[in-house]
Design a protein around this motif. Structure first.
Motif, PDB file in Angstrom:
ATOM      1  N   ALA A 188       0.831  -1.209   0.000  1.00 36.19           N
ATOM      2  CA  ALA A 188       0.000   0.000   0.000  1.00 36.19           C
ATOM      3  C   ALA A 188       0.858   1.249   0.000  1.00 36.19           C
ATOM      4  CB  ALA A 188      -0.923  -0.012   1.226  1.00 36.19           C
ATOM      5  N   LEU A 189       1.981   1.205   0.710  1.00 43.60           N
ATOM      6  CA  LEU A 189       2.894   2.350   0.750  1.00 43.60           C
ATOM      7  C   LEU A 189       3.550   2.562  -0.612  1.00 43.60           C
ATOM      8  CD1 LEU A 189       4.122   4.516   2.604  1.00 43.60           C
ATOM      9  CD2 LEU A 189       5.948   2.891   3.155  1.00 43.60           C
ATOM     10  N   ALA A 190       3.899   1.483  -1.293  1.00 48.96           N
ATOM     11  CA  ALA A 190       4.508   1.593  -2.627  1.00 48.96           C
ATOM     12  C   ALA A 190       3.523   2.213  -3.619  1.00 48.96           C
ATOM     13  CB  ALA A 190       4.954   0.219  -3.113  1.00 48.96           C
ATOM     14  N   ARG A 191       2.261   1.792  -3.545  1.00 48.56           N
ATOM     15  CA  ARG A 191       1.232   2.377  -4.426  1.00 48.56           C
ATOM     16  C   ARG A 191       1.065   3.861  -4.136  1.00 48.56           C
ATOM     17  NH1 ARG A 191      -1.316  -2.603  -3.217  1.00 48.56           N
ATOM     18  NH2 ARG A 191      -2.605  -1.613  -1.609  1.00 48.56           N
ATOM     19  N   LEU A 192       1.119   4.206  -2.855  1.00 46.42           N
ATOM     20  CA  LEU A 192       0.984   5.602  -2.451  1.00 46.42           C
ATOM     21  C   LEU A 192       2.145   6.434  -2.979  1.00 46.42           C
ATOM     22  CD1 LEU A 192      -0.431   7.770  -0.710  1.00 46.42           C
ATOM     23  CD2 LEU A 192       0.942   6.962   1.226  1.00 46.42           C
ATOM     24  N   ARG A 193       3.338   5.908  -2.868  1.00 45.15           N
ATOM     25  CA  ARG A 193       4.530   6.619  -3.347  1.00 45.15           C
ATOM     26  C   ARG A 193       4.442   6.865  -4.857  1.00 45.15           C
ATOM     27  NH1 ARG A 193       7.888   3.307  -1.532  1.00 45.15           N
ATOM     28  NH2 ARG A 193       8.425   4.325   0.446  1.00 45.15           N
ATOM     29  N   ASP A 194       3.993   5.856  -5.598  1.00 46.28           N
ATOM     30  CA  ASP A 194       3.850   6.001  -7.052  1.00 46.28           C
ATOM     31  C   ASP A 194       2.781   7.034  -7.405  1.00 46.28           C
ATOM     32  OD1 ASP A 194       5.783   4.101  -7.448  1.00 46.28           O
ATOM     33  OD2 ASP A 194       4.366   2.448  -7.776  1.00 46.28           O
ATOM     34  N   LYS A 195       1.701   7.021  -6.636  1.00 43.16           N
ATOM     35  CA  LYS A 195       0.580   7.921  -6.923  1.00 43.16           C
ATOM     36  C   LYS A 195       0.923   9.371  -6.609  1.00 43.16           C
ATOM     37  CE  LYS A 195      -4.287   8.669  -5.683  1.00 43.16           C
ATOM     38  NZ  LYS A 195      -5.423   8.148  -4.874  1.00 43.16           N
ATOM     39  N   GLY A 197       4.065  10.768  -6.139  1.00 45.41           N
ATOM     40  CA  GLY A 197       5.253  11.298  -6.800  1.00 45.41           C
ATOM     41  C   GLY A 197       6.010  12.279  -5.932  1.00 45.41           C
ATOM     42  N   GLU A 198       6.287  13.448  -6.479  1.00 40.51           N
ATOM     43  CA  GLU A 198       7.091  14.445  -5.766  1.00 40.51           C
ATOM     44  C   GLU A 198       6.394  15.017  -4.537  1.00 40.51           C
ATOM     45  OE1 GLU A 198       8.238  17.439  -8.525  1.00 40.51           O
ATOM     46  OE2 GLU A 198       9.568  16.115  -9.699  1.00 40.51           O
ATOM     47  N   SER A 199       5.079  14.884  -4.467  1.00 44.51           N
ATOM     48  CA  SER A 199       4.345  15.433  -3.320  1.00 44.51           C
ATOM     49  C   SER A 199       4.321  14.476  -2.127  1.00 44.51           C
ATOM     50  CB  SER A 199       2.908  15.773  -3.719  1.00 44.51           C
ATOM     51  OG  SER A 199       2.181  14.599  -4.060  1.00 44.51           O
ATOM     52  N   TYR A 200       4.949  13.299  -2.270  1.00 48.92           N
ATOM     53  CA  TYR A 200       4.935  12.255  -1.240  1.00 48.92           C
ATOM     54  C   TYR A 200       5.376  12.786   0.133  1.00 48.92           C
ATOM     55  CZ  TYR A 200       6.351   7.835   1.034  1.00 48.92           C
ATOM     56  OH  TYR A 200       6.512   6.785   1.897  1.00 48.92           O
ATOM     57  N   GLY A 201       6.537  13.413   0.195  1.00 52.93           N
ATOM     58  CA  GLY A 201       7.051  13.918   1.463  1.00 52.93           C
ATOM     59  C   GLY A 201       6.182  14.999   2.062  1.00 52.93           C
ATOM     60  N   ARG A 202       5.652  15.879   1.210  1.00 60.91           N
ATOM     61  CA  ARG A 202       4.829  16.980   1.702  1.00 60.91           C
ATOM     62  C   ARG A 202       3.525  16.460   2.318  1.00 60.91           C
ATOM     63  NH1 ARG A 202       0.636  19.080  -0.390  1.00 60.91           N
ATOM     64  NH2 ARG A 202       1.031  18.268  -2.490  1.00 60.91           N
ATOM     65  N   VAL A 203       2.939  15.440   1.701  1.00 63.70           N
ATOM     66  CA  VAL A 203       1.682  14.892   2.221  1.00 63.70           C
ATOM     67  C   VAL A 203       1.881  14.328   3.625  1.00 63.70           C
ATOM     68  CG1 VAL A 203      -0.019  13.037   1.938  1.00 63.70           C
ATOM     69  CG2 VAL A 203       0.652  14.436  -0.026  1.00 63.70           C
ATOM     70  N   PHE A 204       2.992  13.627   3.844  1.00 69.10           N
ATOM     71  CA  PHE A 204       3.271  13.087   5.169  1.00 69.10           C
ATOM     72  C   PHE A 204       3.538  14.212   6.168  1.00 69.10           C
ATOM     73  CE2 PHE A 204       3.669   8.998   3.146  1.00 69.10           C
ATOM     74  CZ  PHE A 204       3.322   8.105   4.145  1.00 69.10           C
ATOM     75  N   SER A 205       4.238  15.238   5.724  1.00 67.09           N
ATOM     76  CA  SER A 205       4.517  16.382   6.598  1.00 67.09           C
ATOM     77  C   SER A 205       3.223  17.085   6.981  1.00 67.09           C
ATOM     78  CB  SER A 205       5.459  17.359   5.881  1.00 67.09           C
ATOM     79  OG  SER A 205       5.705  18.480   6.686  1.00 67.09           O
ATOM     80  N   ASP A 206       2.320  17.228   6.010  1.00 67.59           N
ATOM     81  CA  ASP A 206       1.024  17.853   6.289  1.00 67.59           C
ATOM     82  C   ASP A 206       0.221  17.024   7.288  1.00 67.59           C
ATOM     83  OD1 ASP A 206       1.640  19.867   4.521  1.00 67.59           O
ATOM     84  OD2 ASP A 206       0.368  19.126   2.893  1.00 67.59           O
ATOM     85  N   ARG A 207       0.337  15.698   7.165  1.00 69.34           N
ATOM     86  CA  ARG A 207      -0.403  14.823   8.078  1.00 69.34           C
ATOM     87  C   ARG A 207       0.088  15.000   9.516  1.00 69.34           C
ATOM     88  NH1 ARG A 207      -5.049  12.998   9.628  1.00 69.34           N
ATOM     89  NH2 ARG A 207      -4.974  10.971  10.653  1.00 69.34           N
ATOM     90  N   ILE A 208       1.382  15.125   9.679  1.00 68.00           N
ATOM     91  CA  ILE A 208       1.932  15.374  11.015  1.00 68.00           C
ATOM     92  C   ILE A 208       1.357  16.661  11.587  1.00 68.00           C
ATOM     93  CG2 ILE A 208       4.041  15.938  12.297  1.00 68.00           C
ATOM     94  CD1 ILE A 208       5.527  14.055  10.359  1.00 68.00           C
TER      95      ILE A 208
END
Length: 233
Positions: A188-195, A197-208
């Motif tokens: 599920a994490l791999a699918r999320l990373r592919d989906k 892309g470059e916004s991956y890190g920002r989405v996790f930061s926003d969640r925090i």
């Protein structure tokens, strides 16, 4: 509606599957921090939740675990005998030393059965065999559990601690990130990373940031509640 409490027995396969089906359907209300189904991290968080609940249900037959003690859980299930399907569940853990002190891990009612007293009756079924129930919930659900007889006890991160009966106990819990490396979660994490892309890190930061904001809301609420115990959100 029929209600049954499964404890000290191997959980029947059909009950196990019913709980997992409802976990899939109702995941947004079962996360420790509120999250809508539209959130980018939803599918990944649901994969973790499914692994966690699957593992908790192994222990409806108590087992001794090194450095933990007796790990023991139970499931209350609501069934609709007319439609021959499950309507809701409570998954709970028992105190390491006492069977009649429990902590609710998660509880859900299918959408078509909500506002029909199913949750009330499941709590009643659980209370038949225990003297102390603890739980934690989001701010938005405090008034619901208060209506079921639970009292505010304090804060627990982004959730409010509540209880019925005594002061609570010590429940066996899986450590944080216990299931992060399971194959289904990694997929599920791999699918999320592919989906993402470059916004991956920002989405996790926003969640925090979202969790920190919710935690602050809970902290402020508890401070206000301590000044005025009649306060409900």
């Amino acid at each position: 509606m029929q209600y049954e409490n499964f404890v000290d027995v191997v959980l029947p396969e059909e009950v196990w599957q019913s709980v997992m089906d409802m976990t899939w359907e109702c995941a947004s209300g079962l996360f420790l921090e509120p999250m809508s189904e539209r959130h980018p991290l939803f599918d990944w968080q649901r994969a973790i939740l499914e692994e966690e609940y699957n593992n908790y249900m192994i222990y409806t037959v108590p087992q001794l675990i090194t450095d933990v003690g007796r790990f023991s859980t139970g499931v209350v299930l609501a069934r609709d005998p007319v439609r021959e399907c499950a309507a809701g569940f409570i998954l709970y853990s028992r105190d390491l030393r006492s069977d009649d002190i429990v902590g609710i891990i998660g509880t859900a009612v299918r959408k078509e059965y909500r506002l029909q007293g199913v949750m009330t009756e499941m709590i009643k079924e659980l209370r038949k065999s225990v003297r102390d129930i603890g739980l934690s919930c989001s701010l938005g659900l405090v008034h619901v559990y208060h209506g079921l007889g639970f009292e505010v006890r304090g804060e627990q991160g982004a959730q409010v601690r509540m209880g019925w009966g005594g002061p609570g106990g010590e429940m066996a819990r899986f450590r944080e990130a216990s299931f992060d490396n399971v194959d289904t979660v990694q997929a599920a994490l791999a699918r999320l990373r592919d989906k993402l892309g470059e916004s991956y890190g920002r989405v996790f930061s926003d969640r925090i940031g979202e969790i920190e904001a919710e935690t602050l809301k809970v902290k402020n609420y508890i401070q206000q509640w301590q000044a005025d115990p009649s306060l409900l959100p």
